[in-house]
Design a protein around this motif. Structure first.
Motif, PDB file in Angstrom:
ATOM      1  N   TRP A 606      50.570  49.902  44.233  1.00 23.22           N
ATOM      2  CA  TRP A 606      51.078  48.559  43.963  1.00 23.22           C
ATOM      3  C   TRP A 606      50.078  47.881  43.020  1.00 23.22           C
ATOM      4  O   TRP A 606      49.053  47.331  43.445  1.00 23.22           O
ATOM      5  N   GLU A 607      50.411  47.940  41.712  1.00 27.40           N
ATOM      6  CA  GLU A 607      49.493  47.419  40.701  1.00 27.40           C
ATOM      7  C   GLU A 607      49.197  45.944  40.903  1.00 27.40           C
ATOM      8  O   GLU A 607      48.069  45.480  40.705  1.00 27.40           O
ATOM      9  N   TRP A 608      50.221  45.187  41.311  1.00 30.74           N
ATOM     10  CA  TRP A 608      50.065  43.747  41.460  1.00 30.74           C
ATOM     11  C   TRP A 608      49.112  43.365  42.579  1.00 30.74           C
ATOM     12  O   TRP A 608      48.569  42.254  42.611  1.00 30.74           O
ATOM     13  N   ALA A 609      48.881  44.267  43.512  1.00 30.77           N
ATOM     14  CA  ALA A 609      47.947  43.991  44.606  1.00 30.77           C
ATOM     15  C   ALA A 609      46.589  44.629  44.359  1.00 30.77           C
ATOM     16  O   ALA A 609      45.638  44.370  45.100  1.00 30.77           O
ATOM     17  N   SER A 610      46.486  45.456  43.317  1.00 25.61           N
ATOM     18  CA  SER A 610      45.248  46.191  43.030  1.00 25.61           C
ATOM     19  C   SER A 610      44.515  45.534  41.871  1.00 25.61           C
ATOM     20  O   SER A 610      45.075  44.734  41.123  1.00 25.61           O
ATOM     21  N   ASN A 611      43.254  45.885  41.695  1.00 30.45           N
ATOM     22  CA  ASN A 611      42.478  45.379  40.547  1.00 30.45           C
ATOM     23  C   ASN A 611      41.595  46.471  39.950  1.00 30.45           C
ATOM     24  O   ASN A 611      40.522  46.185  39.416  1.00 30.45           O
ATOM     25  N   ASP A 612      42.050  47.723  40.058  1.00 32.27           N
ATOM     26  CA  ASP A 612      41.229  48.840  39.577  1.00 32.27           C
ATOM     27  C   ASP A 612      41.801  49.502  38.337  1.00 32.27           C
ATOM     28  O   ASP A 612      41.341  50.583  37.941  1.00 32.27           O
ATOM     29  N   GLN A 615      40.014  52.040  35.686  1.00 30.64           N
ATOM     30  CA  GLN A 615      38.716  52.501  36.192  1.00 30.64           C
ATOM     31  C   GLN A 615      38.878  53.057  37.596  1.00 30.64           C
ATOM     32  O   GLN A 615      39.935  52.924  38.212  1.00 30.64           O
ATOM     33  N   GLU A 616      37.839  53.689  38.093  1.00 32.13           N
ATOM     34  CA  GLU A 616      37.896  54.236  39.440  1.00 32.13           C
ATOM     35  C   GLU A 616      37.798  53.121  40.472  1.00 32.13           C
ATOM     36  O   GLU A 616      37.009  52.184  40.310  1.00 32.13           O
ATOM     37  N   PRO A 617      38.578  53.206  41.541  1.00 34.93           N
ATOM     38  CA  PRO A 617      38.456  52.191  42.585  1.00 34.93           C
ATOM     39  C   PRO A 617      37.205  52.439  43.431  1.00 34.93           C
ATOM     40  O   PRO A 617      36.698  53.559  43.505  1.00 34.93           O
ATOM     41  N   ASP A 618      36.722  51.388  44.040  1.00 36.48           N
ATOM     42  CA  ASP A 618      35.665  51.547  45.042  1.00 36.48           C
ATOM     43  C   ASP A 618      36.255  51.986  46.383  1.00 36.48           C
ATOM     44  O   ASP A 618      35.616  52.688  47.166  1.00 36.48           O
ATOM     45  N   LEU A 643      34.711  39.103  47.409  1.00 31.69           N
ATOM     46  CA  LEU A 643      33.998  40.129  46.639  1.00 31.69           C
ATOM     47  C   LEU A 643      34.833  40.504  45.422  1.00 31.69           C
ATOM     48  O   LEU A 643      35.391  41.605  45.338  1.00 31.69           O
ATOM     49  N   PRO A 644      34.980  39.603  44.453  1.00 27.51           N
ATOM     50  CA  PRO A 644      35.877  39.847  43.313  1.00 27.51           C
ATOM     51  C   PRO A 644      35.490  41.048  42.475  1.00 27.51           C
ATOM     52  O   PRO A 644      36.342  41.612  41.780  1.00 27.51           O
ATOM     53  N   GLU A 645      34.230  41.470  42.548  1.00 27.77           N
ATOM     54  CA  GLU A 645      33.803  42.635  41.762  1.00 27.77           C
ATOM     55  C   GLU A 645      34.229  43.953  42.390  1.00 27.77           C
ATOM     56  O   GLU A 645      34.183  45.006  41.742  1.00 27.77           O
ATOM     57  N   LEU A 646      34.673  43.907  43.632  1.00 31.31           N
ATOM     58  CA  LEU A 646      35.088  45.113  44.337  1.00 31.31           C
ATOM     59  C   LEU A 646      36.418  45.601  43.767  1.00 31.31           C
ATOM     60  O   LEU A 646      37.387  44.845  43.665  1.00 31.31           O
ATOM     61  N   LYS A 647      36.460  46.876  43.389  1.00 24.65           N
ATOM     62  CA  LYS A 647      37.664  47.453  42.806  1.00 24.65           C
ATOM     63  C   LYS A 647      38.500  48.109  43.905  1.00 24.65           C
ATOM     64  O   LYS A 647      38.072  49.073  44.526  1.00 24.65           O
ATOM     65  N   ILE A 648      39.691  47.550  44.094  1.00 24.76           N
ATOM     66  CA  ILE A 648      40.552  47.975  45.204  1.00 24.76           C
ATOM     67  C   ILE A 648      41.863  48.522  44.653  1.00 24.76           C
ATOM     68  O   ILE A 648      42.475  47.920  43.765  1.00 24.76           O
ATOM     69  N   LEU A 736      40.193  45.494  59.264  1.00 22.84           N
ATOM     70  CA  LEU A 736      40.293  46.296  58.044  1.00 22.84           C
ATOM     71  C   LEU A 736      39.213  45.903  57.046  1.00 22.84           C
ATOM     72  O   LEU A 736      38.622  46.764  56.379  1.00 22.84           O
ATOM     73  N   VAL A 737      38.951  44.609  56.935  1.00 25.84           N
ATOM     74  CA  VAL A 737      37.884  44.163  56.036  1.00 25.84           C
ATOM     75  C   VAL A 737      36.545  44.747  56.482  1.00 25.84           C
ATOM     76  O   VAL A 737      35.758  45.256  55.671  1.00 25.84           O
ATOM     77  N   GLN A 738      36.269  44.690  57.778  1.00 24.62           N
ATOM     78  CA  GLN A 738      35.015  45.259  58.284  1.00 24.62           C
ATOM     79  C   GLN A 738      34.950  46.759  58.026  1.00 24.62           C
ATOM     80  O   GLN A 738      33.874  47.296  57.717  1.00 24.62           O
ATOM     81  N   ASP A 739      36.088  47.422  58.144  1.00 22.24           N
ATOM     82  CA  ASP A 739      36.127  48.868  57.898  1.00 22.24           C
ATOM     83  C   ASP A 739      35.736  49.170  56.453  1.00 22.24           C
ATOM     84  O   ASP A 739      34.984  50.110  56.172  1.00 22.24           O
ATOM     85  N   VAL A 740      36.246  48.377  55.522  1.00 20.33           N
ATOM     86  CA  VAL A 740      35.887  48.570  54.113  1.00 20.33           C
ATOM     87  C   VAL A 740      34.391  48.377  53.918  1.00 20.33           C
ATOM     88  O   VAL A 740      33.710  49.187  53.262  1.00 20.33           O
ATOM     89  N   ILE A 741      33.856  47.329  54.491  1.00 11.80           N
ATOM     90  CA  ILE A 741      32.424  47.054  54.349  1.00 11.80           C
ATOM     91  C   ILE A 741      31.596  48.200  54.901  1.00 11.80           C
ATOM     92  O   ILE A 741      30.615  48.647  54.288  1.00 11.80           O
TER      93      ILE A 741
END
Length: 787
Positions: A606-612, A615-618, A643-648, A736-741
């Motif tokens: 889902w491109e509209w929900a992603s920001n990667d 480039q490679e996602p984090d 964390l706007p710099e995080l690529k999801i 889920l946020v904690q899991d990502v961290i």
């Protein structure tokens, strides 16, 4: 009343029955010397003896007499063998009537064909010992008990000229599904539907115990079935000629009653619900077989259940008994020099499609016609902003199903089945064009009941599933809707149907059927008001055990995706399609055009929900299911804000089988395509509708499997709030946020405060719901803020 049967006809019926029994014993025992043209030797006998004799002679007796009334009254009738392993009877009958040799030309109508017929039974590379898909005329798997009567009723719905003669074994009659199925007569419309003629075969024993219905007083037995609303006729005995006379007279009477009921209903719209006839046939178990073996009684006891003479190789006296048994049927009086049934006996079988083995309803794909379907896109919701609240996914789909019913009213080949949950599952719109079919009493306060309707409901998942299977097996279409937690009740029925589909797909003469479509609503994540008993998503695990060529599982994330999936499933052939969708108001993510594209692919970013992009996602945030999708996107919104710099990368899965490898499932992704979505080495946080280990099972061979971390249902539930269900199972947005961290140590101190905030939110949540009984406003009012 028709003329009485003559003594000559009785003798011919008895000869045909002897031929049937001879063929049945031959199947169990012989691999050579099929007509005993030479003395029986041990090398003529199979080394491994498998099969079930006990029910077989009684079923042969019934089949022979049904042939007679089919010819006499020009009936459109087929035969369902309910007793477990009664395969020898139906194979013998379809061979004698000629159908078997037409389907399998190498099993010819001569001595060589008889030898092949005998050898193949319960033999490697041959056929099973029960009534199986390989047998023409069958539509009911004999390997499991309890569903024959439900299948019979499903078959005759919307087939007004069809009679399903359903033989119910007295062991089978002890099962819950069968006991419930007697009530199907309260749903049968005598004008627009066909007829089920139940024949309860009481031979006294199961495998090793007496049967309940064979050991209760006759008065109690008859009262039981009268209480069920049937008109029972009891016939009992063991002298063959006497039984032939009585059975012939009784079947004439029963057929005349059925004709009278149908004629009365056609001319009197106010006629009371009919009391349909049924037959209770009491015969000895293993009738006409050995009376004693090794000094122990066999005929009429549980010892006749399987193979009465179990080891002729070790016991020479058994070989002699077997020869005596076979010769007792006097095959030389039944078959000519070439091994063909004598013409005067062959004339007793119906001709053409009136033969029960050749009735086209038993190969329903021959009769199957495409549904008329509306354009599902016309029912789509407008999604001007992602996350716009919809009225409920199944409520939207109900409008589509309503018009499927409407467009197929004239062809009468589509029905909705469910255990009193069609309204609860928000398919309300179907009742704008139809009502529930119901033949029992109605009172002024009843709603949506009619003598003719396209919805069939009874509070028995077994019954609804059995009805639908019978409906599909005879060439029609349908939809079964059910609460997710209670679909497990039909686990074993699904097993048998999936096996049936698998085997019939490998038989060139069988034609594909409409798919078994199961819509599961009121699902695990929205059963907060009913509690733990209603919270179980495990049916998916059970489904994926079956052959990949047969099963499909869909988890549409919103209403537009459900519309696309349902349209696809209703068009499909020869699958079991499981669709899981919510009924409560929920966010809508995709326009109907986007949903169509996404569901056609079955999985996608889902491109509209992603920001990667570029480039490679984090991290990859994956989701399958409506609530997991909501919680994933809520977690993504938190992460992107803090964390706007995080690529999801957000990956949504609609078609669960996409996760399997392409060599394991026809829908499976190649390793290259899977890696392109999920990467080869990045953390994947996967929010899943059901038990987490299923995702691991489907993906364990994938390159990045060790980095896939699944959140799903962990068998934690109670009466609570909707969001708390996700919290209890650690699939909520804050977890889920904690899991990502935790999976991205490179975030270091930048994420420490965010993780603390997430923990604080969970504490705040628990305190709030215990004080207020509802979820926090920020949960209830949350909206997607992205594109």
């Amino acid at each position: 009343m028709q003329d009485l049967i003559t003594e000559k006809e009785i003798q011919l019926l008895n000869a045909y029955w002897r031929a049937s029994n001879y063929l049945s014993v031959g199947q169990i025992y012989l691999r050579d010397n099929p007509l005993l043209r030479e003395p029986l030797r041990i090398e003529h006998v199979k080394r491994m003896l498998l099969g079930h004799w006990g029910t077989t002679p009684g079923q042969n007796f019934i089949y022979v007499h049904l042939n007679r009334v089919i010819r006499k009254y020009a009936l459109n009738m087929f035969y369902i063998s309910g007793p477990g392993h009664g395969g020898p009877a139906m194979v013998s009958q379809t061979y004698l009537e000629g159908t078997y040799s037409e389907v399998y030309p190498d099993i010819s109508q001569d001595e060589a064909g008889l030898k092949k017929l005998f050898k193949q039974f319960s033999f490697p590379g041959g056929i099973p010992s029960h009534v199986s898909p390989e047998c023409p005329g069958s539509l009911h798997e004999g390997g499991e008990l309890g569903y024959s009567l439900s299948h019979a009723f499903g078959a005759v719905f919307d087939n007004p000229d069809l009679i399903a003669a359903c033989v119910v074994g007295d062991g089978e009659a002890e099962t819950g599904p069968l006991a419930t199925a007697w009530h199907s007569n309260k749903f049968l419309n005598p004008v627009t539907d066909g007829v089920v003629l139940p024949i309860l075969h009481l031979n006294g024993y199961k495998i090793a115990n007496p049967t309940v219905l064979a050991r209760i007083p006759e008065k109690e037995l008859l009262a039981l079935f009268e209480g069920y609303g049937w008109k029972p006729y009891l016939i009992s005995g063991e002298d063959p000629l006497t039984m032939h006379r009585e059975m012939a007279a009784l079947l004439d009477k029963v057929v005349e009653e059925i004709k009278a009921i149908k004629e009365r209903a056609a001319t009197d719209e106010h006629a009371a619900r009919p009391c349909w006839p049924m037959i209770i046939l009491r015969t000895p178990k293993g009738w006409t077989g050995p009376k004693f073996v090794d000094g122990l009684p066999v005929e009429g006891t549980f010892r006749a259940h399987q193979v009465p003479l179990s080891d002729p190789a070790a016991h020479p006296e058994h070989l002699q008994q077997l020869e005596t048994w076979l010769k007792s049927y006097r095959p030389e009086e039944l078959f000519d020099d070439q091994g063909r049934l004598l013409p005067e006996l062959l004339a007793l079988a119906p001709a053409g499609e009136r033969r029960m083995g050749a009735n086209p309803h038993t190969n329903g794909g021959l009769l199957l016609r495409d549904l008329r379907l509306p354009d599902f896109c016309e029912y789509g919701l407008s999604v001007k902003e992602r996350g716009t609240a919809g009225p409920g996914d199944t409520l939207v789909a109900g409008r589509f199903v309503r018009d499927v019913i409407r467009l197929n009213l004239e062809s009468r080949n589509f029905r909705v089945f469910g255990p009193d949950e069609t309204l609860s599952n928000k398919l309300d719109a179907v009742f704008e064009v139809t009502e529930r079919q119901w033949e029992a009493e109605t009172i002024a306060t009843d709603m949506l009941l009619a003598k003719e309707g396209r919805v069939l409901e009874m509070l028995s998942e077994h019954q609804c599933e059995g009805w639908l299977e019978g409906y599909l097996l005879t060439g029609r279409h349908g939809l079964f809707n059910c609460y997710e937690a209670f679909i497990h009740i039909i686990d074993s029925m699904f097993n048998q149907h999936a096996k049936w589909l698998k085997v019939t797909a490998e038989l060139s003469w069988r034609r594909p059927l409409a798919s078994l479509n199961i819509l599961l609503a009121s699902h695990v994540w929205r059963q907060d008001h009913n509690g733990f008993t209603h919270q179980d998503p495990g049916f998916i695990d059970h489904v994926v055990n079956k052959k990949a060529s047969v099963v499909r599982v869909y988890l549409p994330p919103d209403a537009n995706c459900l519309l696309s999936v349902m349209d696809h499933c209703l068009r499909s052939r020869h699958y079991v399609n499981v669709m899981i969708a919510g009924k409560h108001p929920s966010p809508q993510w995709l326009s109907i055009e986007e949903a169509t594209l996404h569901c056609t692919k079955g999985i996608g970013i889902w491109e509209w929900a992603s920001n990667d992009e570029g480039q490679e996602p984090d991290v990859v945030m994956a989701c399958a299911g409506d609530v997991p999708t909501l919680e994933t996107l809520a977690a993504v919104s938190i992460l992107r804000a803090v964390l706007p710099e995080l690529k999801i990368r957000v990956v949504n899965v609609v078609d669960l089988m996409k996760l399997q490898a392409e060599h394991e499932h026809p829908h499976g992704l190649s390793n290259a395509d899977f890696d392109a979505l999920f990467t080869k080495d990045k953390p994947v946080i996967f929010a899943f509708h059901a038990y987490p280990w299923l995702i691991h099972r489907l993906t364990y061979k994938r390159t990045n499997h060790d980095n896939i971390h699944v959140r799903g249902y962990k068998e934690e539930g109670t009466i609570t709030t909707p969001f708390d269900m996700t919290v209890l199972n650690e699939m909520d947005r804050f977890s889920l946020v904690q899991d990502v961290i935790d999976r991205l140590p490179q975030l270091g101190d930048r994420a420490a405060y965010l993780k603390q905030q997430m923990k604080d939110k969970l504490i705040e949540h628990r305190r709030y719901i215990r004080e207020n009984g509802i979820d926090m406003p920020e949960i209830r009012e949350w909206q997607w803020k992205g594109k």
